[in-house]
Scaffold this motif. Structure first.
Motif, PDB file in Angstrom:
ATOM      1  N   LEU A  46       0.826  -1.211   0.000  1.00  0.00           N
ATOM      2  CA  LEU A  46       0.000   0.000   0.000  1.00  0.00           C
ATOM      3  C   LEU A  46       0.858   1.258   0.000  1.00  0.00           C
ATOM      4  CD1 LEU A  46      -2.851  -0.998   2.493  1.00  0.00           C
ATOM      5  CD2 LEU A  46      -3.095  -0.542   0.052  1.00  0.00           C
ATOM      6  N   LYS A  47       1.921   1.243   0.772  1.00  0.00           N
ATOM      7  CA  LYS A  47       2.793   2.420   0.829  1.00  0.00           C
ATOM      8  C   LYS A  47       3.489   2.649  -0.514  1.00  0.00           C
ATOM      9  CE  LYS A  47       3.637   2.399   5.824  1.00  0.00           C
ATOM     10  NZ  LYS A  47       4.634   2.249   6.911  1.00  0.00           N
ATOM     11  N   ASN A  48       3.858   1.572  -1.183  1.00  0.00           N
ATOM     12  CA  ASN A  48       4.467   1.707  -2.508  1.00  0.00           C
ATOM     13  C   ASN A  48       3.464   2.256  -3.511  1.00  0.00           C
ATOM     14  OD1 ASN A  48       6.989   0.755  -1.729  1.00  0.00           O
ATOM     15  ND2 ASN A  48       6.480  -1.377  -2.183  1.00  0.00           N
ATOM     16  N   LEU A  49       2.220   1.788  -3.374  1.00  0.00           N
ATOM     17  CA  LEU A  49       1.164   2.272  -4.271  1.00  0.00           C
ATOM     18  C   LEU A  49       0.938   3.767  -4.072  1.00  0.00           C
ATOM     19  CD1 LEU A  49      -1.079   1.733  -6.319  1.00  0.00           C
ATOM     20  CD2 LEU A  49      -2.587   1.132  -4.396  1.00  0.00           C
ATOM     21  N   ALA A  50       0.943   4.202  -2.808  1.00  0.00           N
ATOM     22  CA  ALA A  50       0.718   5.615  -2.510  1.00  0.00           C
ATOM     23  C   ALA A  50       1.836   6.483  -3.069  1.00  0.00           C
ATOM     24  CB  ALA A  50       0.599   5.807  -1.008  1.00  0.00           C
ATOM     25  N   GLN A  51       3.053   5.952  -3.142  1.00  0.00           N
ATOM     26  CA  GLN A  51       4.176   6.716  -3.680  1.00  0.00           C
ATOM     27  C   GLN A  51       4.048   6.923  -5.184  1.00  0.00           C
ATOM     28  OE1 GLN A  51       7.694   4.639  -2.451  1.00  0.00           O
ATOM     29  NE2 GLN A  51       7.694   5.511  -0.391  1.00  0.00           N
ATOM     30  N   THR A  52       3.437   5.946  -5.867  1.00  0.00           N
ATOM     31  CA  THR A  52       3.287   6.060  -7.324  1.00  0.00           C
ATOM     32  C   THR A  52       2.033   6.826  -7.723  1.00  0.00           C
ATOM     33  OG1 THR A  52       2.159   3.902  -7.375  1.00  0.00           O
ATOM     34  CG2 THR A  52       4.546   3.912  -7.700  1.00  0.00           C
ATOM     35  N   ASP A  53       1.039   6.870  -6.814  1.00  0.00           N
ATOM     36  CA  ASP A  53      -0.213   7.573  -7.113  1.00  0.00           C
ATOM     37  C   ASP A  53      -0.639   8.369  -5.886  1.00  0.00           C
ATOM     38  OD1 ASP A  53      -2.665   8.505  -7.881  1.00  0.00           O
ATOM     39  OD2 ASP A  53      -3.463   6.566  -8.504  1.00  0.00           O
ATOM     40  N   GLU A  54      -0.330   9.641  -5.873  1.00  0.00           N
ATOM     41  CA  GLU A  54      -0.610  10.472  -4.699  1.00  0.00           C
ATOM     42  C   GLU A  54      -2.100  10.652  -4.449  1.00  0.00           C
ATOM     43  OE1 GLU A  54       1.407  14.132  -5.130  1.00  0.00           O
ATOM     44  OE2 GLU A  54       3.430  13.257  -5.083  1.00  0.00           O
ATOM     45  N   ALA A  55      -2.927  10.339  -5.426  1.00  0.00           N
ATOM     46  CA  ALA A  55      -4.379  10.477  -5.249  1.00  0.00           C
ATOM     47  C   ALA A  55      -4.962   9.370  -4.388  1.00  0.00           C
ATOM     48  CB  ALA A  55      -5.067  10.499  -6.616  1.00  0.00           C
ATOM     49  N   VAL A  56      -4.209   8.281  -4.223  1.00  0.00           N
ATOM     50  CA  VAL A  56      -4.696   7.145  -3.440  1.00  0.00           C
ATOM     51  C   VAL A  56      -4.540   7.452  -1.953  1.00  0.00           C
ATOM     52  CG1 VAL A  56      -4.385   4.712  -2.902  1.00  0.00           C
ATOM     53  CG2 VAL A  56      -4.116   5.520  -5.264  1.00  0.00           C
ATOM     54  N   SER A  57      -5.622   7.325  -1.208  1.00  0.00           N
ATOM     55  CA  SER A  57      -5.607   7.548   0.242  1.00  0.00           C
ATOM     56  C   SER A  57      -5.528   6.202   0.962  1.00  0.00           C
ATOM     57  CB  SER A  57      -6.872   8.290   0.681  1.00  0.00           C
ATOM     58  OG  SER A  57      -6.879   8.462   2.079  1.00  0.00           O
ATOM     59  N   ILE A  58      -4.431   5.999   1.685  1.00  0.00           N
ATOM     60  CA  ILE A  58      -4.223   4.688   2.311  1.00  0.00           C
ATOM     61  C   ILE A  58      -4.132   4.767   3.832  1.00  0.00           C
ATOM     62  CG2 ILE A  58      -2.980   3.818   0.284  1.00  0.00           C
ATOM     63  CD1 ILE A  58      -0.395   4.236   2.014  1.00  0.00           C
ATOM     64  N   GLY A  59      -4.232   5.968   4.393  1.00  0.00           N
ATOM     65  CA  GLY A  59      -3.995   6.146   5.822  1.00  0.00           C
ATOM     66  C   GLY A  59      -4.816   5.233   6.699  1.00  0.00           C
ATOM     67  N   ASP A  60      -6.121   5.192   6.478  1.00  0.00           N
ATOM     68  CA  ASP A  60      -7.001   4.374   7.327  1.00  0.00           C
ATOM     69  C   ASP A  60      -6.705   2.888   7.169  1.00  0.00           C
ATOM     70  OD1 ASP A  60      -8.177   6.667   8.213  1.00  0.00           O
ATOM     71  OD2 ASP A  60      -9.917   6.538   6.866  1.00  0.00           O
ATOM     72  N   GLU A  61      -6.489   2.463   5.927  1.00  0.00           N
ATOM     73  CA  GLU A  61      -6.247   1.036   5.677  1.00  0.00           C
ATOM     74  C   GLU A  61      -4.909   0.591   6.280  1.00  0.00           C
ATOM     75  OE1 GLU A  61      -7.010  -2.837   4.187  1.00  0.00           O
ATOM     76  OE2 GLU A  61      -8.230  -1.082   4.703  1.00  0.00           O
ATOM     77  N   VAL A  62      -3.896   1.453   6.160  1.00  0.00           N
ATOM     78  CA  VAL A  62      -2.597   1.128   6.748  1.00  0.00           C
ATOM     79  C   VAL A  62      -2.705   1.031   8.268  1.00  0.00           C
ATOM     80  CG1 VAL A  62      -0.277   2.027   7.206  1.00  0.00           C
ATOM     81  CG2 VAL A  62      -1.187   2.032   4.876  1.00  0.00           C
TER      82      VAL A  62
END
Length: 319
Positions: free
Chosen positions: A21-37
């Motif tokens: 998820l963290k790698n995905l967030a680095q490639t796409d800043e529009a993805v919000s992963i805070g809650d899932e992480v």
């Protein structure tokens, strides 16, 4: 990169998903992963806590051998200032499996012994995986004699699968060297403390651990023989190492109950390798506490007698 043991597989899977998820967030800043992480991290923390609450003796042995577990060199860097290493036994050679010298811990001058396993292929070969030859134990005797002469406490860090069993070591008097080192631990007139930080294997460990006070990290082990070797001898099957580990009572908790050791240093959840700084801080606190227990009013005879009574008392409660 975190290395996982077999029984940590559920944690590995969860932390793997967090990394994805963290790698995905680095490639796409529009993805919000805070809650899932946060949710996955909580699940991983809970899983790790549950696993480490009920470790078997064999699993603790695996944790004690973890490749990322802090070694003596790490404790040396974290705890000791003005480090002056000494080499050689003045008889045959230098043995890098046992490191020795003088330094200060919290400003107090001490003699220091430590078994170093190494943390990569090159250093493991250099230090012979922490398995000392006779020269290492004779070097330890030399350092303890110097500490006794100058009135310096001795601090030992134990981490070895055992003394080196090679032909050359046996030819040069391995058993005698271990016995002399154990004898020197018992006879010096200065206080000595040993901490089992990983494996405390057989005579290779007791040679620098016959001390006034013996502490163990929570997930370290201390035994007369490795579970694999014991299973090979008793059961003719090294695959029964798990059964052997359970029968041997090699964990810190078992040995404290048997009064073989004097205390346990707690480890972070997941083992010392997950938060070395906390382990170093707790080890420092225990060493400082130990040094404070011995003042100038306690002479060599009293120190020796205390050590003697400690070892003579082992096992008497079971008879």
């Amino acid at each position: 990169m975190q290395s996982y043991l077999d029984f940590e597989k559920p944690v590995a899977e969860l932390e793997g998903k967090i990394a994805e998820l963290k790698n995905l967030a680095q490639t796409d800043e529009a993805v919000s992963i805070g809650d899932e992480v946060s949710r996955l991290q909580q699940r991983a923390d809970d899983a790790l806590r549950d696993i480490y609450k009920k470790l078997t003796p064999w699993q603790k042995t695996q944790v004690a051998r973890h490749p990322q577990r802090p070694h003596f060199s790490n404790y040396l860097s974290a705890l000791v200032t003005e480090w002056t290493p000494l080499a050689g036994d003045r008889k045959y050679a230098e043995d890098p499996a046992i490191q020795a010298g003088f330094g200060r811990i919290d400003g107090v001058p001490v003699a220091i012994l430590g078994q170093e396993k190494g943390n990569d292929t090159e250093s493991r070969l250099k230090h012979n995986f922490g398995m000392a030859r006779p020269e290492g134990y004779r070097k330890a005797v030399r350092i303890m004699e110097m500490a006794d002469r100058f009135g310096l406490p001795v601090i030992s860090f134990v981490d070895t699968a055992g003394a080196y069993p090679g032909i050359g070591a046996e030819e040069r008097g391995q058993a005698e060297a271990i016995a002399r080192s154990t004898e020197k631990c018992l006879e010096i007139g200065v206080p000595n403390l040993s901490i089992v930080i990983g494996e405390g294997g057989s005579g290779g460990a007791i040679a620098i651990a016959a001390t006034n006070k013996v502490l163990m990290l929570e997930h370290s082990v201390y035994s007369v023989i490795s579970p694999e070797a014991g299973a090979s001898i008793l059961f003719r099957d090294a695959g029964k190492a798990q059964d052997m580990a359970a029968a041997q009572k090699i964990t810190a908790q078992d040995l404290l109950a048997l009064k073989v050791i004097d205390g346990i240093i707690e480890e972070p959840i997941g083992g010392a390798h997950r938060n070395p700084e906390k382990v170093f801080a707790d080890a420092r606190a225990e060493i400082v506490k130990f040094l404070g227990e011995y003042d100038d009013d306690l002479g060599p005879l009293e120190i020796r007698e205390q050590r003697r009574e400690k070892f003579l008392a082992i096992g008497t409660a079971l008879t």
